[in-house]
Design a protein around this motif. Structure first.
Motif, PDB file in Angstrom:
ATOM      1  N   PRO A   1       0.807  -1.032  -0.096  1.00  0.00           N
ATOM      2  CA  PRO A   1      -0.079   0.021  -0.039  1.00  0.00           C
ATOM      3  C   PRO A   1       0.692   1.158  -0.074  1.00  0.00           C
ATOM      4  O   PRO A   1       0.458   2.475  -0.452  1.00  0.00           O
ATOM      5  CB  PRO A   1      -0.960  -0.092   1.341  1.00  0.00           C
ATOM      6  N   ASN A   2       1.897   1.215   0.757  1.00  0.00           N
ATOM      7  CA  ASN A   2       2.876   2.666   0.628  1.00  0.00           C
ATOM      8  C   ASN A   2       4.081   2.437   0.016  1.00  0.00           C
ATOM      9  O   ASN A   2       4.960   3.045   0.325  1.00  0.00           O
ATOM     10  CB  ASN A   2       3.084   2.888   2.296  1.00  0.00           C
ATOM     11  N   LYS A   3       3.941   1.744  -1.280  1.00  0.00           N
ATOM     12  CA  LYS A   3       5.480   1.541  -1.934  1.00  0.00           C
ATOM     13  C   LYS A   3       5.061   1.905  -3.428  1.00  0.00           C
ATOM     14  O   LYS A   3       4.198   2.123  -3.910  1.00  0.00           O
ATOM     15  CB  LYS A   3       5.878   0.167  -1.740  1.00  0.00           C
ATOM     16  N   ASN A   4       6.322   2.477  -4.085  1.00  0.00           N
ATOM     17  CA  ASN A   4       6.286   2.663  -5.385  1.00  0.00           C
ATOM     18  C   ASN A   4       5.935   1.170  -6.050  1.00  0.00           C
ATOM     19  O   ASN A   4       6.240   0.275  -5.849  1.00  0.00           O
ATOM     20  CB  ASN A   4       7.629   3.078  -5.764  1.00  0.00           C
ATOM     21  N   ILE A   5       5.052   1.611  -7.213  1.00  0.00           N
ATOM     22  CA  ILE A   5       4.582   0.558  -8.104  1.00  0.00           C
ATOM     23  C   ILE A   5       4.776   0.835  -9.533  1.00  0.00           C
ATOM     24  O   ILE A   5       4.667   1.948  -9.989  1.00  0.00           O
ATOM     25  CB  ILE A   5       3.140   0.336  -7.768  1.00  0.00           C
ATOM     26  N   PHE A   6       5.406  -0.124 -10.148  1.00  0.00           N
ATOM     27  CA  PHE A   6       5.751   0.149 -11.742  1.00  0.00           C
ATOM     28  C   PHE A   6       5.402  -1.252 -12.336  1.00  0.00           C
ATOM     29  O   PHE A   6       6.427  -2.018 -12.139  1.00  0.00           O
ATOM     30  CB  PHE A   6       6.750   0.927 -12.186  1.00  0.00           C
ATOM     31  N   PHE A   7       4.419  -1.549 -13.469  1.00  0.00           N
ATOM     32  CA  PHE A   7       4.599  -2.613 -14.080  1.00  0.00           C
ATOM     33  C   PHE A   7       3.962  -2.536 -15.456  1.00  0.00           C
ATOM     34  O   PHE A   7       3.415  -1.277 -15.743  1.00  0.00           O
ATOM     35  CB  PHE A   7       3.682  -3.799 -13.154  1.00  0.00           C
TER      36      PHE A   7
ATOM     37  N   PHE B   1      12.619  11.624 -12.070  1.00  0.00           N
ATOM     38  CA  PHE B   1      12.857  10.209 -11.177  1.00  0.00           C
ATOM     39  C   PHE B   1      13.167   9.205 -11.941  1.00  0.00           C
ATOM     40  O   PHE B   1      12.708   8.974 -13.200  1.00  0.00           O
ATOM     41  CB  PHE B   1      11.634  10.373 -10.224  1.00  0.00           C
ATOM     42  N   SER B   2      13.629   8.122 -11.347  1.00  0.00           N
ATOM     43  CA  SER B   2      13.870   6.907 -11.929  1.00  0.00           C
ATOM     44  C   SER B   2      13.327   5.781 -10.643  1.00  0.00           C
ATOM     45  O   SER B   2      13.956   6.008  -9.508  1.00  0.00           O
ATOM     46  CB  SER B   2      15.232   6.400 -12.147  1.00  0.00           C
ATOM     47  N   ILE B   3      12.548   5.032 -11.052  1.00  0.00           N
ATOM     48  CA  ILE B   3      11.797   3.795 -10.122  1.00  0.00           C
ATOM     49  C   ILE B   3      11.933   2.401 -11.041  1.00  0.00           C
ATOM     50  O   ILE B   3      12.019   2.512 -12.147  1.00  0.00           O
ATOM     51  CB  ILE B   3      10.494   4.153  -9.476  1.00  0.00           C
TER      52      ILE B   3
ATOM     53  N   LYS C   1       2.693   3.944  -9.641  1.00  0.00           N
ATOM     54  CA  LYS C   1       2.180   4.971  -8.443  1.00  0.00           C
ATOM     55  C   LYS C   1       3.512   5.120  -7.916  1.00  0.00           C
ATOM     56  O   LYS C   1       4.231   4.501  -7.560  1.00  0.00           O
ATOM     57  CB  LYS C   1       1.197   4.134  -7.556  1.00  0.00           C
ATOM     58  N   ILE C   2       3.813   6.620  -7.811  1.00  0.00           N
ATOM     59  CA  ILE C   2       5.066   7.072  -7.473  1.00  0.00           C
ATOM     60  C   ILE C   2       4.597   7.649  -5.768  1.00  0.00           C
ATOM     61  O   ILE C   2       3.900   8.769  -5.913  1.00  0.00           O
ATOM     62  CB  ILE C   2       5.582   7.965  -8.404  1.00  0.00           C
ATOM     63  N   VAL C   3       5.181   6.912  -5.045  1.00  0.00           N
ATOM     64  CA  VAL C   3       5.084   7.470  -3.580  1.00  0.00           C
ATOM     65  C   VAL C   3       6.198   8.144  -2.975  1.00  0.00           C
ATOM     66  O   VAL C   3       5.904   9.231  -2.385  1.00  0.00           O
ATOM     67  CB  VAL C   3       4.720   6.059  -2.603  1.00  0.00           C
ATOM     68  N   ASN C   4       7.325   7.684  -3.533  1.00  0.00           N
ATOM     69  CA  ASN C   4       8.555   8.432  -3.071  1.00  0.00           C
ATOM     70  C   ASN C   4       9.719   8.370  -4.476  1.00  0.00           C
ATOM     71  O   ASN C   4      10.023   7.242  -4.553  1.00  0.00           O
ATOM     72  CB  ASN C   4       9.114   7.766  -1.785  1.00  0.00           C
ATOM     73  N   PRO C   5       9.597   9.562  -5.034  1.00  0.00           N
ATOM     74  CA  PRO C   5      10.485   9.287  -6.400  1.00  0.00           C
ATOM     75  C   PRO C   5      12.117   9.478  -6.084  1.00  0.00           C
ATOM     76  O   PRO C   5      12.887   9.170  -7.004  1.00  0.00           O
ATOM     77  CB  PRO C   5      10.248  10.817  -6.871  1.00  0.00           C
ATOM     78  N   THR C   6      12.491   9.611  -4.710  1.00  0.00           N
ATOM     79  CA  THR C   6      13.944   9.306  -4.595  1.00  0.00           C
ATOM     80  C   THR C   6      14.211   7.704  -4.153  1.00  0.00           C
ATOM     81  O   THR C   6      15.454   7.774  -4.384  1.00  0.00           O
ATOM     82  CB  THR C   6      14.230  10.015  -3.104  1.00  0.00           C
ATOM     83  N   LEU C   7      13.232   6.966  -4.247  1.00  0.00           N
ATOM     84  CA  LEU C   7      13.615   5.566  -4.017  1.00  0.00           C
ATOM     85  C   LEU C   7      13.385   4.964  -5.511  1.00  0.00           C
ATOM     86  O   LEU C   7      12.539   5.032  -6.206  1.00  0.00           O
ATOM     87  CB  LEU C   7      12.703   4.995  -3.252  1.00  0.00           C
ATOM     88  N   THR C   8      14.514   4.150  -5.773  1.00  0.00           N
ATOM     89  CA  THR C   8      14.702   3.282  -7.095  1.00  0.00           C
ATOM     90  C   THR C   8      13.579   2.141  -7.096  1.00  0.00           C
ATOM     91  O   THR C   8      13.359   1.646  -8.213  1.00  0.00           O
ATOM     92  CB  THR C   8      15.836   3.113  -7.536  1.00  0.00           C
ATOM     93  N   SER C   9      13.169   1.760  -5.932  1.00  0.00           N
ATOM     94  CA  SER C   9      12.439   0.600  -6.015  1.00  0.00           C
ATOM     95  C   SER C   9      11.363   0.632  -5.071  1.00  0.00           C
ATOM     96  O   SER C   9      11.404   1.478  -4.059  1.00  0.00           O
ATOM     97  CB  SER C   9      13.106  -0.679  -5.922  1.00  0.00           C
TER      98      SER C   9
END
Length: 420
Positions: free
Chosen positions: A71-77, A316-318, A412-420
């Motif tokens: 629920p509180n993490k970056n998601i990309f797929f 950003f990069s995730i 879903k970008i929750v924190n753009p400073t985190l790469t994953s």
């Protein structure tokens, strides 16, 4: 005891988004060249259009499941990558296993025949692999087999013809060597964006299926790097991070959804891809992500209007790295992961099941764009300052291919400073 199959789905990165006028599923305001392009591909488009509603339903259902799990993490797929790979697997599935896969991909088998599904994916993959100028988009599938496993000629021929499958012999008894072979292939196909896809492989593996999508696009109106500045991004009530925030003032496609309390800005890549940037009001993300369906995207498309905005959007990069077996099981794809699996269409014998499904994705967003064209445009700015929209707290990024209306990526970008 079933022989296990290791499956990997992956895709690679994006570069930037651009501004334009056509929605992913409500196309209007075409220029003549775009119309000619659509006419040239009309036959292919008709074949894959039947898949569009089902693929979209699968995309947003999968998104809901993933957000519930993290629920509180970056998601990309890439939903289209997962759908295509499992549709290919369905070629070799039989009985209940096949039905579960196709229905789990949101197909109603009383309304669409299996043959139509495979033909639709064939045309979809072909169209996505031959996009308009301005977008680089490659899509394909690969199968890595132990020498002892002899797939049926019909399965290989059909998979090659319909899903652009490449087949390789691999010695899974030597995990180090097989991992290197697979990872090198994927890294090459995704232009270095996806590395180390597989690791700690089970020596009992007899077959690995991999699906990849590589996408790179440029903004029609690039952000100027000199306008990028460090600004605050509010991850949650307790966490604030500093991010490089890109900035551009101009006319953008815009809509505010009062019911869902979110701001929508639509941007386009050069070529046939488009993106929706969706900024929910603080505290409204959960409501948005659990109600998001294709009809909402259509509603946004129909109600966008041009508005002068001062837009701030983070650079950003995730990446996303998922083991999605449980997610797919919740969506009804169950037997293929158990000893009840019937994948006899692959080898002629039923002693095969899927042991693991890995999906890896990467997203880069920056200021880059194409070189300036030989034209000059004077933008008339209003005397009063335009409203500012700043993507400075968690937001969604949805990327579509306009020619096929396919959902290429959901993030879903929750924190753009985190790469994953």
């Amino acid at each position: 005891m079933k022989i296990t199959v290791y499956i990997s789905f992956l895709l690679a990165g994006l570069h930037a988004v651009a501004h334009g006028q056509v929605s992913p599923s409500h196309q209007k305001g075409h220029d003549p060249n775009e119309h000619k392009y659509h006419m040239r591909h009309r036959g292919e488009a008709i074949a894959c259009l039947k898949l569009v509603p089902n693929n979209a339903d699968f995309a947003f259902q999968f998104f809901k499941e993933v957000t519930l799990e993290a629920p509180n993490k970056n998601i990309f797929f890439s939903p289209v990558s997962i759908s295509a790979a499992f549709a290919m697997l369905a070629l070799g599935a039989r009985s209940t296993t096949q039905t579960q896969i196709l229905e789990g991909l949101s197909f109603n088998l009383t309304e669409i025949q299996e043959k139509e599904i495979h033909e639709g994916f064939h045309n979809l993959i072909h169209m996505l692999s031959h996009p308009e100028n301005g977008v680089q988009l490659n899509m394909g599938n690969a199968i890595f087999l132990t020498e002892k496993l002899k797939p049926l000629k019909k399965f290989l021929d059909d998979a090659k013809a319909l899903y652009q499958l490449e087949a390789f012999t691999t010695d899974f008894n030597n995990p180090t060597e097989s991992e290197k072979q697979i990872n090198d292939y994927i890294e090459r196909k995704t232009h270095g964006k996806i590395t180390h896809l597989v690791k700690d492989m089970d020596p009992q593996t007899v077959m690995l299926l991999a699906s990849f999508v590589f996408f790179k696009g440029n903004w029609e109106k690039p952000f100027k790097p000199e306008h990028t500045e460090e600004r605050e991004f509010f991850v949650d009530a307790e966490t604030t991070v500093k991010v490089p925030m890109m900035h551009q003032t101009g006319r953008f496609d815009f809509y505010f959804d009062e019911e869902l309390a979110c701001t929508v800005v639509r941007l386009h890549y050069n070529g046939s891809a488009t993106a929706f940037l969706v900024l929910p009001a603080k505290g409204k993300m959960k409501q948005l992500e659990q109600t998001l369906v294709k009809e909402i995207i259509q509603h946004w498309s129909d109600h966008l209007f041009q508005r002068m905005l001062s837009l701030y959007f983070p650079r950003f990069s995730i990446s996303g790295n998922y083991e999605i077996t449980n997610t797919l099981s919740k969506m009804g794809i169950v037997d293929v992961f158990t000893d009840q699996a019937d994948l006899s269409g692959i080898t002629g014998a039923p002693e095969l099941k899927v042991s693991k499904v890995v999906h890896k994705a990467a997203l880069d967003v920056d200021e880059r764009g194409t070189e300036a064209a030989a034209a000059t445009a004077a933008e008339i700015m209003p005397v009063s300052l335009p409203p500012t929209i700043e993507f400075n707290h968690p937001f969604l990024m949805l990327i579509f291919d306009r020619d096929t209306n396919s959902t290429l990526f959901i993030g879903k970008i929750v924190n753009p400073t985190l790469t994953s």
